[in-house]
Design an enzyme around this catalytic site. Structure first.
Site, PDB file in Angstrom:
ATOM      1  N   SER A  77       5.950 -11.515  -2.741  1.00 32.49           N
ATOM      2  CA  SER A  77       6.568 -11.387  -1.600  1.00 32.49           C
ATOM      3  C   SER A  77       5.618 -10.051  -0.377  1.00 32.49           C
ATOM      4  O   SER A  77       5.724  -9.737   1.172  1.00 32.49           O
ATOM      5  CB  SER A  77       7.299 -10.197  -1.801  1.00 32.49           C
ATOM      6  OG  SER A  77       6.791  -8.316  -2.297  1.00 32.49           O
ATOM      7  N   ASN A  88      -8.198  -7.114  -0.602  1.00 28.19           N
ATOM      8  CA  ASN A  88      -6.571  -7.241  -1.648  1.00 28.19           C
ATOM      9  C   ASN A  88      -5.900  -5.836  -1.860  1.00 28.19           C
ATOM     10  O   ASN A  88      -6.621  -4.839  -1.091  1.00 28.19           O
ATOM     11  CB  ASN A  88      -7.327  -6.978  -2.966  1.00 28.19           C
ATOM     12  CG  ASN A  88      -6.683  -6.442  -4.085  1.00 28.19           C
ATOM     13  OD1 ASN A  88      -5.993  -7.340  -4.559  1.00 28.19           O
ATOM     14  ND2 ASN A  88      -6.666  -5.961  -5.241  1.00 28.19           N
ATOM     15  N   HIS A 135      -3.662  -2.581  -3.662  1.00 27.10           N
ATOM     16  CA  HIS A 135      -2.825  -2.270  -4.593  1.00 27.10           C
ATOM     17  C   HIS A 135      -1.949  -1.148  -4.005  1.00 27.10           C
ATOM     18  O   HIS A 135      -2.442  -0.730  -3.687  1.00 27.10           O
ATOM     19  CB  HIS A 135      -4.497  -1.709  -5.115  1.00 27.10           C
ATOM     20  CG  HIS A 135      -4.196  -0.918  -6.471  1.00 27.10           C
ATOM     21  ND1 HIS A 135      -4.442  -2.385  -8.188  1.00 27.10           N
ATOM     22  CD2 HIS A 135      -3.876  -0.244  -7.104  1.00 27.10           C
ATOM     23  CE1 HIS A 135      -4.412  -1.333  -8.689  1.00 27.10           C
ATOM     24  NE2 HIS A 135      -4.304  -0.210  -8.387  1.00 27.10           N
TER      25      HIS A 135
HETATM   26  C1  GRF Z   1       1.999  -5.281  -5.720  1.00 27.93           C
HETATM   27  O1  GRF Z   1       2.410  -4.386  -5.695  1.00 27.93           O
HETATM   28  C2  GRF Z   1       0.237  -5.743  -4.466  1.00 27.93           C
HETATM   29  O2  GRF Z   1      -0.286  -4.623  -4.836  1.00 27.93           O
HETATM   30  C3  GRF Z   1      -0.508  -6.597  -6.209  1.00 27.93           C
HETATM   31  O3  GRF Z   1       0.598  -6.866  -7.162  1.00 27.93           O
HETATM   32  C4  GRF Z   1       1.467  -6.841  -6.718  1.00 27.93           C
HETATM   33  C5  GRF Z   1       2.167  -7.769  -5.702  1.00 27.93           C
HETATM   34  O4  GRF Z   1       3.106  -8.020  -5.594  1.00 27.93           O
HETATM   35  N1  GRF Z   1      -2.026  -6.061  -5.946  1.00 27.93           N
HETATM   36  P1  GRF Z   1       3.689  -9.558  -4.810  1.00 27.93           P
HETATM   37  O5  GRF Z   1       3.389 -10.722  -5.331  1.00 27.93           O
HETATM   38  O6  GRF Z   1       3.168  -9.389  -3.498  1.00 27.93           O
HETATM   39  O7  GRF Z   1       5.620  -9.435  -4.283  1.00 27.93           O
END
Ligand code: GRF
Length: 201
Positions: free
Chosen positions: A12, A106, A108
């Protein structure tokens, strides 16, 4: 700026960035999407958008060094300038990291350096925030190095933990924030408001 995405599951955040590119809000081009998970929603989303999408994992190439090489070649073939890890559950190989040093970010879902590292992903992050009784949490975008959730922090935003929040409600609010914050951070990179150690384009 040519973007390459790595995502393992839902994708997402990647989708939010693609939407910002499509609308012209972000002056960047999604060039390739790579996933270690052939069934990931991320790969399906990429294909729907007409973005080249590849499944690379030990199931496809068993030798880690060869896998690393194939991933790097794919990024180079698609002329990727900046790599965005958005929910990627694997580490990049040494060759890829070296070639793209200072040009891999990245996202997080917490205020690193708190709640990062091995095992700190998905709902576990938000459970830890709730268990600690923290009054706030947030989102971090950082440079990627060889350690999980470790490289230099480029941008952070904060949001409150509300009374009655569960790990699930918090996860929902943080994810929504992530979508806009990742796009804004990329805009800041493109506009030179956030300077990466390596020139991107
Ligand atoms: C997000 O919370 C991101 O911060 C973490 O993994 C999750 C990925 O969600 N690293 P999506 O696949 O982008 O919906």
């Amino acid at each position: 700026m040519n973007l390459g995405f790595f995502a393992s599951h839902r994708g997402s955040n990647m989708q939010a960035v693609i939407a910002a590119c499509n609308s012209g809000q972000l002056a960047a081009k999604p060039c390739v999407v790579i996933s270690n998970n052939s069934d990931s929603e991320a790969l399906a989303r990429a294909r729907k958008e007409g973005i080249p999408a590849y499944h690379f994992s030990s199931k496809v190439i068993a030798d880690p060094a060869e896998l690393d090489k194939a991933i790097l070649l794919t990024l180079q073939r698609h002329e990727v300038e900046l790599v965005v890890l958005a929910g990627y559950m694997k580490q990049l190989g040494e060759k890829t990291l070296n070639a793209y040093q200072g040009r891999v970010i990245n996202i997080h879902p917490a205020l690193l350096p708190k709640y990062g590292g091995l095992g700190m992903y998905g709902i576990h992050v938000h459970e830890a925030v709730i268990a600690a009784g923290d009054a706030e949490t947030g989102v971090t975008v950082h440079l990627v190095d060889a350690e999980y959730d470790h490289g230099e922090i480029l941008a952070q935003c904060r949001l409150p933990v509300l009374p009655g929040d569960t790990a699930e409600t918090l996860a929902g609010r943080v994810l929504e924030t992530e979508h806009t914050f990742l796009v804004q951070t990329l805009i800041d990179i493109v506009e030179g408001k956030i300077i990466l150690p390596q020139k991107v384009n």
